[in-house]
Write an enzyme that holds these catalytic residues in place. Structure first.
Site, PDB file in Angstrom:
ATOM      1  N   LEU A  94       0.638  -1.231   0.040  1.00 18.02           N
ATOM      2  CA  LEU A  94      -0.047   0.071  -0.076  1.00 18.02           C
ATOM      3  C   LEU A  94       0.741   1.319  -0.115  1.00 18.02           C
ATOM      4  O   LEU A  94       0.487   2.240  -0.592  1.00 18.02           O
ATOM      5  CB  LEU A  94      -0.971  -0.075   1.363  1.00 18.02           C
ATOM      6  CG  LEU A  94      -2.200  -1.066   1.280  1.00 18.02           C
ATOM      7  CD1 LEU A  94      -2.851  -0.939   2.535  1.00 18.02           C
ATOM      8  CD2 LEU A  94      -3.001  -0.475   0.187  1.00 18.02           C
ATOM      9  N   GLY A  95       1.888   0.984   0.550  1.00 17.35           N
ATOM     10  CA  GLY A  95       2.830   2.250   0.934  1.00 17.35           C
ATOM     11  C   GLY A  95       3.988   2.067   1.518  1.00 17.35           C
ATOM     12  O   GLY A  95       4.161   0.890   2.126  1.00 17.35           O
ATOM     13  N   GLY A 148       6.898   4.094   3.834  1.00 23.80           N
ATOM     14  CA  GLY A 148       7.389   5.249   4.589  1.00 23.80           C
ATOM     15  C   GLY A 148       8.432   5.080   5.352  1.00 23.80           C
ATOM     16  O   GLY A 148       9.163   4.150   5.242  1.00 23.80           O
ATOM     17  N   PHE A 193       8.959   4.452   8.474  1.00 26.10           N
ATOM     18  CA  PHE A 193       8.989   3.213   9.299  1.00 26.10           C
ATOM     19  C   PHE A 193       8.876   1.963   8.565  1.00 26.10           C
ATOM     20  O   PHE A 193       9.310   0.925   9.451  1.00 26.10           O
ATOM     21  CB  PHE A 193       8.007   3.422  10.495  1.00 26.10           C
ATOM     22  CG  PHE A 193       7.924   4.872  11.190  1.00 26.10           C
ATOM     23  CD1 PHE A 193       9.132   4.862  12.108  1.00 26.10           C
ATOM     24  CD2 PHE A 193       7.046   5.862  11.065  1.00 26.10           C
ATOM     25  CE1 PHE A 193       9.245   5.811  12.983  1.00 26.10           C
ATOM     26  CE2 PHE A 193       7.360   7.093  11.967  1.00 26.10           C
ATOM     27  CZ  PHE A 193       8.392   6.838  12.756  1.00 26.10           C
ATOM     28  N   GLY A 194       8.710   1.974   7.696  1.00 29.81           N
ATOM     29  CA  GLY A 194       8.420   0.422   7.163  1.00 29.81           C
ATOM     30  C   GLY A 194       7.570   0.393   6.245  1.00 29.81           C
ATOM     31  O   GLY A 194       6.663   1.387   5.725  1.00 29.81           O
ATOM     32  N   VAL A 243       3.873  -1.008   3.979  1.00 30.44           N
ATOM     33  CA  VAL A 243       2.395  -1.321   4.576  1.00 30.44           C
ATOM     34  C   VAL A 243       1.873  -2.102   3.574  1.00 30.44           C
ATOM     35  O   VAL A 243       2.104  -1.830   2.190  1.00 30.44           O
ATOM     36  CB  VAL A 243       1.538  -0.150   4.800  1.00 30.44           C
ATOM     37  CG1 VAL A 243       0.317  -0.349   5.346  1.00 30.44           C
ATOM     38  CG2 VAL A 243       2.300   1.045   5.540  1.00 30.44           C
ATOM     39  N   ASP A 246       4.686  12.336  13.951  1.00 35.80           N
ATOM     40  CA  ASP A 246       4.872  12.023  12.464  1.00 35.80           C
ATOM     41  C   ASP A 246       3.608  12.504  11.578  1.00 35.80           C
ATOM     42  O   ASP A 246       3.052  11.995  10.870  1.00 35.80           O
ATOM     43  CB  ASP A 246       5.134  10.805  11.930  1.00 35.80           C
ATOM     44  CG  ASP A 246       6.090  10.851  10.781  1.00 35.80           C
ATOM     45  OD1 ASP A 246       6.299  12.092  10.235  1.00 35.80           O
ATOM     46  OD2 ASP A 246       6.303   9.825  10.147  1.00 35.80           O
TER      47      ASP A 246
END
Ligand SMILES: *[C@@H]1O[C@H](CO)[C@@H](O)[C@H](O)[C@H]1NC(C)=O
Ligand SMILES: *[C@@H]1O[C@H](CO)[C@@H](O)[C@H](O)[C@H]1NC(C)=O
Ligand SMILES: *[C@@H]1O[C@H](CO)[C@@H](O)[C@H](O)[C@H]1NC(C)=O
Ligand SMILES: *[C@@H]1O[C@H](CO)[C@@H](O)[C@H](O)[C@H]1NC(C)=O
Ligand SMILES: *[C@@H]1O[C@H](CO)[C@@H](O)[C@H](O)[C@H]1NC(C)=O
Ligand SMILES: *[C@@H]1O[C@H](CO)[C@@H](O)[C@H](O)[C@H]1NC(C)=O
Length: 676
Positions: free
Chosen positions: A354-355, A357, A359-360, A362, A473
Site C-alpha cells: 500500500l505504501g 514510509g 518506518f516501514g 505497509v 509524524d
C-alpha cells in the site's frame, strides 16, 4: 541240500552285504554334499535346500521324490524282524498365497525302490495310484504331513500327521500339534511357511512307531504326537530305500526339506540348526521382483518424501517463526499469528504493497479466518532493548478509540521485525488526493472536514486520553481516508520504538523534513508543541495542495511556510491557496486555516497554540488572534526553518540526502545527547 541252502544264504548275504549298508546313519544340514536321487519336480537349490515341489508347476499337480541313493538293510537276517530305526528332519511348506494354503503334502517314505514309479500326484502324494493304493504288494511305509482333507482316504482334517502302510488310508492320524515342555498342548499349522521338525522312530522290540512334531524353536517334546503299535516286519522288505515324496494340487505350495538325519539301530543325530539353508522369500517371481525392485524403490521414495517433508516443515517453521515471550502472553488477542498475516498479505507480495514510509512498508491483507481487510505495517527494529515497553505501549495505544484515528488491531513480533495490524482504510492516504493523483482532487469542504477531523484526533491524543500520546509524524501521507472520506490519523506512537531501542545518551530525531519543529532538531525532544508544529505544516499542505518542501519550485517558494508568509505579508494570503480549488472555497475558512498554519509554525514553541485551541479556532468558536500581535516575523518562521535544515543537511549521510531530494519522508537521525 542243507549245505547248498547255507551256501545260498551266505551268498545272498554276501551279495546283499556288498550292496546294502548295515546300520546306516547319515545327517544332512542342507543337501549340497548329498547324492540324493531326485525325480519329478524335486531339485536341490544352490543353497542346499531340497525343494520337492514348487509353486509354478502346481497347476498340473506337481510331484517330486528324493531318495537316499544307497539301499539300506532293514531286517535281521536270522528271524526277519525289522531293526529299530529313527529319522529326524526339518521341513517347510510355503504356500504362494496364505489364504489358499493346503497343497497336499510331504511324506517320509520307506519304499522297495529309489522312487515310486507309476505313482500319482495330488491326493496320492506321489506314493500310489488309483489301482495300487492299499495293495499289500506295495511294501511301502510312510509318515504323511497332509494338508488336504481327502474323503476317499478318510482324512481327519486338512492339517494332520498320519502313518500310512501300503495305503493312503492312514493307520493312525492326529491333527498337527505338539506338547510344550511345560505340558501345554499347541496346534501347529503345517502350511504356516515356518520350518518345523519331526521325529519318526520305530522300536523293533516293542514294534512301536512314534511320530513327534515341534516348531523349530522347541526341543523335542517328551511325549509324541502319534503312537502306533505295528509290526513292520511283514511290510518292509529286507532291502529298502528311504526318502521323501511330495505332491501339490491346485493350490500352489512349495515343499522343502531343510535338513535330514537317519539312523538304523539307533537314535538319529540332531542337526546343527544354524547351518540349515534359508528358505526362499515367500511367493512367486512377481513377489520377489517386487521385493527386489519395488520395495527398495518404495523405501527410497518414501524416504525422499519424508526428508522433503522434514525440510518443508523446518523451512515452514523458520518462515513463520515468531518471537513470543512469556510477558506477551498476557496481551492475548492483541497478538496476531505471523502465519495468518503471511497468508493475509499473500506472503507480503509487492502487489499488496500500500505504501512505504520511513518506518516501514505497509501491505494490504485479508485475514484468512474472518475475511476482514487489514493493513499490515512491517517495522524493522534492531534492538531487543526496550521492545517490552514499546509493546506495552502499542497494546495500550491499541485501546485508543477515536473516529479520527486509524484503529490499531494488534501486532505480531518476529526476530528483528515488528508487524502492526491496522484497520484497512479503503480510500488510502490523503496525499494521493492532494497532489499524487491530479485526476481527482478534494474540494474545500472535504479538505476542511479532514483538517478538523485530524485536529480532533490529535487533540484526543494530547489531552483526552489517559496518557499523553505524541504522534511525532503528522503529515498528509499519515492521514488516511475511510469509506466516508473522514480523515484518520495513522501510525501514532510509532516513533517511540526508536527511542526505546536506542542507547540512552543518543536520541534519534524521528519525523519528516518540513514537519520538524526547529527546537526538535536542536534538543531531540518531541513534545505536544512539536506535534502542533507538524499539524501547522499539514494544514498549509492541505490548503495549498503541495508539500511543505518542494525542491523543484522557484527558490523563494521551495519552503511552503515561507511562501504563505510572504503572501500574507503582502496582504494576499489567498494567493497561496491550491490553484486546483479554483474559486470554490469559503474565503474566511481558507484564510483562517492558512493563518492558523502560520501560527502553528511559529519558531517559538510557547507561541504556538495547543491542540485544544486549534480545535476551537477551527470550529470558529474562538476568533483567531491577529498575527502581527503575536510577533510573527519572517525571521520567526522561515529563517529558523532554514537554519534547522542547514544544520540538519550537513549532518546527513548521503543516502538520506537522496531521500530528501526525492521529497519523500525519511527518518532524520542526529546524534544528540540528553535523551528523551
Ligand atoms: C519350479 O520348477 C521348475 C521346473 O520344474 C523350474 O523351471 C522353476 O524355476 C521352479 N520355480 C521355482 C520358483 O523354484
Ligand atoms: C550318486 O549315486 C548314484 C547312484 O544313485 C551313483 O551312480 C553315483 O556314482 C553317486 N555319485 C556320488 C558322487 O556319490
Ligand atoms: C530276532 O533275533 C534277534 C537277535 O538276533 C532278537 O533280538 C529278536 O528278538 C528276534 N525277534 C523275533 C521276532 O524273534
Ligand atoms: C500303478 O502303479 C504300478 C506300480 O507301482 C504300475 O504298475 C501301474 O501301472 C500303475 N497304474 C496306473 C493306473 O498308473
Ligand atoms: C495287487 O497288485 C497285484 C499286482 O501288483 C495284483 O495282482 C493284485 O490283484 C492286486 N490286489 C488287489 C486287491 O488289487
Ligand atoms: C508354555 O510354554 C509356552 C512356550 O513354549 C508358553 O507360550 C506358554 O505360555 C507356557 N504355558 C504355560 C501354562 O506355562
Amino acid at each position: 541240500m542243507i549245505k547248498i541252502i547255507t551256501v545260498l544264504v551266505v551268498a545272498t548275504h554276501i551279495l546283499v552285504g556288498s550292496t546294502a549298508l548295515n546300520d546306516v546313519g547319515f545327517n544332512y544340514a542342507g543337501f549340497q554334499s548329498a547324492n540324493l536321487t531326485l525325480d519329478g519336480a524335486a531339485r536341490i537349490r544352490t543353497n542346499g535346500l531340497l525343494q520337492l515341489t514348487n509353486t509354478t508347476d502346481s497347476k498340473s499337480g506337481a510331484m517330486g521324490h528324493a531318495f537316499f541313493p544307497s539301499p539300506i538293510n532293514f531286517k535281521q537276517t536270522s528271524n526277519g524282524s525289522v531293526f529299530s530305526f529313527s529319522t529326524y528332519f526339518v521341513f517347510a511348506m510355503v504356500p504362494q498365497f496364505p489364504t489358499l494354503a493346503g497343497g497336499h503334502g510331504i511324506v517320509f517314505v520307506i519304499a522297495p525302490t529309489r522312487g515310486l514309479p507309476g505313482a500319482q500326484s495330488k491326493r496320492f502324494l506321489g506314493l500310489f495310484n488309483e489301482s495300487n493304493n492299499g495293495n499289500a504288494t506295495n511294501h511301502v511305509f510312510g509318515v504323511e504331513l497332509d494338508t488336504d482333507e481327502t474323503n476317499d482316504f478318510a482324512d481327519i482334517n486338512d492339517n494332520h500327521v498320519g502313518i500310512d502302510i501300503n495305503s493312503l488310508r492312514s493307520k493312525a492320524a492326529k491333527p498337527a500339534g505338539y506338547q510344550a515342555s511345560n505340558g501345554s498342548s499347541y496346534d501347529l499349522t503345517l502350511t504356516s511357511g515356518q520350518p518345523m521338525q519331526i521325529w519318526v522312530e520305530y522300536n523293533g522290540l516293542d514294534k512301536q512307531i512314534d511320530v513327534t512334531l515341534a516348531p523349530l524353536s522347541e526341543a523335542k517334546p517328551k511325549s509324541s504326537l502319534l503312537t502306533l503299535k505295528y509290526d513292520l516286519s511283514p511290510i518292509l522288505k529286507k532291502i529298502m530305500y528311504v526318502g521323501f515324496s511330495s505332491s501339490t494340487g491346485s493350490r500352489p505350495t512349495s515343499h522343502y526339506i531343510l535338513g535330514w538325519s537317519f539312523q538304523m539301530n539307533g537314535v538319529a543325530k540332531g542337526l546343527d540348526l544354524s547351518r540349515l539353508p534359508r528358505l526362499p522369500r515367500v511367493g512367486s517371481k512377481e513377489v520377489s521382483k517386487f521385493l527386489k525392485i519395488g520395495l527398495p524403490l518404495i523405501c527410497i521414495i518414501s524416504l525422499s518424501i519424508l526428508i522433503l517433508g522434514a525440510i518443508y516443515y523446518v523451512r515452514r517453521r523458520m518462515k513463520f517463526a515468531e518471537v513470543v515471550e512469556d510477558w506477551e502472553l498476557g496481551y492475548g488477542p492483541r497478538r496476531f499469528r505471523y502465519k495468518d498475516l503471511y497468508i493475509a498479505t499473500k506472503g507480503f507480495k509487492e502487489k499488496e504493497l500500500l505504501g512505504a514510509g520511513g518506518f516501514g512498508k505497509v501491505y494490504r491483507g485479508v485475514m484468512p479466518k474472518n475475511k476482514i481487510q487489514v493493513a499490515v505495517k512491517k517495522v524493522s527494529h534492531e534492538s531487543r532493548q526496550g521492545i517490552r515497553e514499546f509493546i506495552a505501549e502499542i497494546v495500550s495505544i491499541g485501546r485508543l478509540r477515536h473516529r479520527n484515528l486509524v484503529p490499531l488491531l494488534g501486532y505480531c513480533r518476529r526476530k528483528g521485525e515488528l508487524l502492526l495490524v491496522y484497520e484497512f482504510m479503503p480510500n488510502g492516504s490523503l496525499d494521493r488526493f492532494l497532489y499524487n493523483q491530479p485526476k481527482f482532487t478534494l474540494n474545500w469542504n472535504e479538505r476542511f472536514r479532514v483538517i478538523k477531523g485530524v485536529a480532533s484526533g490529535l487533540f484526543y491524543l494530547h489531552e483526552e486520553w489517559e496518557q499523553v500520546v505524541i504522534h511525532r509524524d503528522v503529515k498528509a501521507s499519515n492521514v488516511l481516508l475511510d469509506g466516508e472520506m473522514n480523515g484518520r490519523l495513522g501510525d501514532f506512537g510509532l516513533a517511540r520504538l526508536y527511542d526505546h531501542g536506542t542507547v540512552p545518551q543518543t536520541t534519534h530525531v524521528v519525523g519528516t523534513l518540513g514537519y520538524l519543529a526547529p527546537e526538535h532538531n536542536r534538543t531531540g525532544k518531541a513534545t505536544t508543541s512539536t506535534d502542533v508544529y507538524a499539524f501547522g505544516a499539514f494544514m498549509l499542505e492541505v490548503a495549498c495542495g503541495r508539500r511543505p518542501i518542494e525542491p523543484a519550485a522557484p527558490t523563494e517558494d521551495v519552503i511552503l511556510v515561507d511562501r504563505v508568509y510572504s503572501c500574507w505579508n503582502r496582504g494576499e494570503i489567498l494567493e497561496a491557496v491550491d490553484p486546483k480549488l479554483g474559486e470554490n472555497y469559503v474565503k474566511e475558512e481558507v484564510e483562517m486555516v492558512l493563518k492558523l498554519g502560520l501560527l502553528c509554525s511559529h519558531s517559538e514553541p510557547l507561541a504556538r497554540p495547543s491542540m485544544r485551541q486549534v480545535v476551537l479556532y477551527l470550529e470558529c468558536s474562538v476568533e483567531l488572534p491577529d498575527l502581527p500581535s503575536l510577533g510573527i516575523t519572517a525571521t520567526g518562521l522561515a529563517f529558523t526553518q532554514h537554519d534547522g535544515f542547514d544544520d540538519f543537511a550537513s549532518s546527513f549521510p548521503s543516502s538520506s540526502k537522496k531521500a530528501w531530494s526525492n521529497s519523500s519522508s525519511i527518518i532524520a537521525e542526529s546524534v544528540l545527547s540528553g535523551g528523551r
